[in-house]
Design an enzyme around this catalytic site. Sequence first.
Site, PDB file in Angstrom:
ATOM      1  N   CYS A   1      -0.528   2.712 -17.990  1.00 21.46           N
ATOM      2  CA  CYS A   1       0.538   3.714 -18.178  1.00 21.46           C
ATOM      3  C   CYS A   1       0.002   5.141 -18.123  1.00 21.46           C
ATOM      4  O   CYS A   1       0.693   6.051 -17.694  1.00 21.46           O
ATOM      5  CB  CYS A   1       1.268   3.471 -19.491  1.00 21.46           C
TER       6      CYS A   1
ATOM      7  N   GLU B   1       7.067   3.158 -26.118  1.00 25.21           N
ATOM      8  CA  GLU B   1       5.857   3.498 -25.352  1.00 25.21           C
ATOM      9  C   GLU B   1       6.163   3.159 -23.897  1.00 25.21           C
ATOM     10  O   GLU B   1       6.053   2.004 -23.490  1.00 25.21           O
ATOM     11  CB  GLU B   1       4.655   2.687 -25.853  1.00 25.21           C
TER      12      GLU B   1
HETATM   13  P1  NAD Z   1       8.996  -3.835 -17.814  1.00 26.58           P
HETATM   14  O1  NAD Z   1       9.651  -2.837 -18.681  1.00 26.58           O
HETATM   15  O2  NAD Z   1       9.771  -4.455 -16.729  1.00 26.58           O
HETATM   16  O3  NAD Z   1       8.399  -5.021 -18.692  1.00 26.58           O
HETATM   17  C1  NAD Z   1       7.602  -4.773 -19.808  1.00 26.58           C
HETATM   18  C2  NAD Z   1       7.674  -5.946 -20.738  1.00 26.58           C
HETATM   19  O4  NAD Z   1       8.968  -6.023 -21.254  1.00 26.58           O
HETATM   20  C3  NAD Z   1       7.400  -7.296 -20.059  1.00 26.58           C
HETATM   21  O5  NAD Z   1       6.658  -8.102 -20.879  1.00 26.58           O
HETATM   22  C4  NAD Z   1       8.759  -7.893 -19.835  1.00 26.58           C
HETATM   23  O6  NAD Z   1       8.749  -9.288 -19.974  1.00 26.58           O
HETATM   24  C5  NAD Z   1       9.524  -7.288 -20.972  1.00 26.58           C
HETATM   25  N1  NAD Z   1      10.931  -7.087 -20.642  1.00 26.58           N
HETATM   26  C6  NAD Z   1      11.494  -6.827 -19.454  1.00 26.58           C
HETATM   27  N2  NAD Z   1      12.826  -6.774 -19.563  1.00 26.58           N
HETATM   28  C7  NAD Z   1      13.084  -6.993 -20.864  1.00 26.58           C
HETATM   29  C8  NAD Z   1      14.270  -7.080 -21.621  1.00 26.58           C
HETATM   30  N3  NAD Z   1      15.484  -6.894 -21.091  1.00 26.58           N
HETATM   31  N4  NAD Z   1      14.152  -7.354 -22.925  1.00 26.58           N
HETATM   32  C9  NAD Z   1      12.955  -7.533 -23.496  1.00 26.58           C
HETATM   33  N5  NAD Z   1      11.806  -7.473 -22.846  1.00 26.58           N
HETATM   34  C10 NAD Z   1      11.882  -7.198 -21.543  1.00 26.58           C
HETATM   35  O7  NAD Z   1       7.693  -3.116 -17.259  1.00 26.58           O
HETATM   36  P2  NAD Z   1       6.581  -3.657 -16.287  1.00 26.58           P
HETATM   37  O8  NAD Z   1       6.766  -3.039 -14.976  1.00 26.58           O
HETATM   38  O9  NAD Z   1       6.381  -5.103 -16.373  1.00 26.58           O
HETATM   39  O10 NAD Z   1       5.340  -2.982 -17.054  1.00 26.58           O
HETATM   40  C11 NAD Z   1       4.818  -1.783 -16.718  1.00 26.58           C
HETATM   41  C12 NAD Z   1       5.489  -0.608 -17.419  1.00 26.58           C
HETATM   42  O11 NAD Z   1       5.043  -0.542 -18.767  1.00 26.58           O
HETATM   43  C13 NAD Z   1       5.072   0.688 -16.774  1.00 26.58           C
HETATM   44  O12 NAD Z   1       6.155   1.559 -16.678  1.00 26.58           O
HETATM   45  C14 NAD Z   1       4.035   1.216 -17.746  1.00 26.58           C
HETATM   46  O13 NAD Z   1       3.799   2.597 -17.666  1.00 26.58           O
HETATM   47  C15 NAD Z   1       4.598   0.782 -19.053  1.00 26.58           C
HETATM   48  N6  NAD Z   1       3.567   0.794 -20.102  1.00 26.58           N
HETATM   49  C16 NAD Z   1       3.606   1.773 -21.043  1.00 26.58           C
HETATM   50  C17 NAD Z   1       2.608   1.847 -22.011  1.00 26.58           C
HETATM   51  C18 NAD Z   1       2.601   2.918 -23.067  1.00 26.58           C
HETATM   52  O14 NAD Z   1       1.916   2.745 -24.066  1.00 26.58           O
HETATM   53  N7  NAD Z   1       3.312   4.015 -22.895  1.00 26.58           N
HETATM   54  C19 NAD Z   1       1.587   0.893 -22.008  1.00 26.58           C
HETATM   55  C20 NAD Z   1       1.587  -0.093 -21.043  1.00 26.58           C
HETATM   56  C21 NAD Z   1       2.593  -0.137 -20.081  1.00 26.58           C
END
Ligand code: NAD
Length: 478
Positions: free
Chosen positions: A284, A250
């Site tokens: 998102c 997602e």
């Molecule tokens: P991110 O990918 O940097 O982080 C998301 C989560 O993953 C955080 O909790 C972070 O701690 C964790 N994370 C980061 N690096 C990781 C790794 N190497 N291994 C495991 N976990 C890791 O994203 P962000 O900028 O913090 O969050 C926003 C993003 O999430 C946006 O792109 C948004 O669109 C997306 N999002 C998508 C949905 C959906 O359902 N499609 C819903 C909510 C957010």
Amino acid sequence: MSYPELKMLISGEWTDGSSGKSEPVLCPADGSTIGTLPHAGPADLDMALQSSLEGFNIWRKKTPHERQMVLEKAARRLDDSFESISANLTREMGKPIGEARIELRVAIDLLRWYAEEGKRVYGRIIPSRFPNMQHEARKLPVGPVVAFVAWNFPAVNVMRKVAGALAAGCSITIKPSEETPATAIAIGKSLTDAGLPAGVLNIVFGVPAEVSEHLLSSTIPRKLSFTGSVPVGIHLQKLAAKNMMRCTMELGGHSPVMVFDDCDIETAAKLCTAGKFRNAGQVCISPTRFFVQENIYDKFLKLFKEHVEGMRVGNGLDEQMSMGPLVAERRIDIMDGFVSDAVSKGAELLVGGEAIQSEGSFFAPTLLQEVPDTAKIMTEEPFGPIAPTARFTSLDEVIERANSLQFGLAAYAFTGSAKTAGVLKQEIETGMLAINSLHVHSVETPFGGLKFSGYGYEGGIEGLEVFLATRYSSETYG
Ligand code: NAD
């Protein structure tokens, strides 16, 4: 209603883990430290993995009715603590308390819906081409699940994974965001209090890259489910591939909104304002590229501007606020960059455009007009309170522009024409499309993206299906 003590849940015990490491949790509305979050070390993660295997072997043997009773009991516990969990969600994430309540209500609904739907995991009998033989396709839980989720919906992001996995009969080890741990912990507590067996749910925190590398290098998990950005999704998918794990991704979006000249402009402007600035744009499926048909562009912008100017920004715990802070200070520079880039390429700043001077990480609701498609904000996910708008002329042109990015999560259109709506339903390259509203999410409908926005679903029967495997068996008799 104080912020709770933060612990991890490993093998049925609430624990600080053995690493001795921790990090502070900050309140984005004033920058204060509200909690200290323990980190898991390798031994803790190994214990979580082993217990998730043991938990799976207990949980998968329960009947769907037994599972539903535990999940329903947990839903009632969440109902009982509804106000304090909502307030802590606002404290750690920043969104207005009204939005926190709606989010928690949706999360509880998800839990109840999945728990009931788990009773309807049907297989099928397939007529055989051979005499005295029966074919059967049976649905089984896929196995222990590992999940990682973003901070923007501390309750819903966690619950979509936890409720789906548990209702399907899987165990799950989840690493919620370190920025919003209390909500995930409250969900975990409701489940342990409701009698969920040890190991069926583990909640861990730590350095994200280290935790994911450790958990995904094990052969115990059979599935990875991730909610977050595209680059991290691609990275985790590669790690999961080494152990042949199934994945649900997602990921990010950059949702176009197409406002046609035959729509109800007043309603469109009102809904676009509410949708754009919900959770300060950190959603998102947030509407992020506003394409408005040229002959109504000026009128639409005037209405949009009035609504944006009427917004109240401040601490989300104040019931009067329509928008809270960004999740953390790091997001402010990113917003500044989007605005200055757009203006340097010819866009005009109508409202906002800068951080609000205060101790928290506030950025003003921002409206830009005449934004060229080459501006960074039209191609990179903004994830913040900025609405870039541009004109379009024809249906074909706007479809091409809407589909021009690699994102494919959600799209929106406002039109009075059934023909336009029909063409959009066929041609728009996103997993979700709303016409005449910004509504693309209910617990019983499939939520998921296309293209780089990911694959797999959460919500609806599709959201349960991703936690199930199909076992075929034949039986010969007589
Ligand atoms: P991110 O990918 O940097 O982080 C998301 C989560 O993953 C955080 O909790 C972070 O701690 C964790 N994370 C980061 N690096 C990781 C790794 N190497 N291994 C495991 N976990 C890791 O994203 P962000 O900028 O913090 O969050 C926003 C993003 O999430 C946006 O792109 C948004 O669109 C997306 N999002 C998508 C949905 C959906 O359902 N499609 C819903 C909510 C957010």
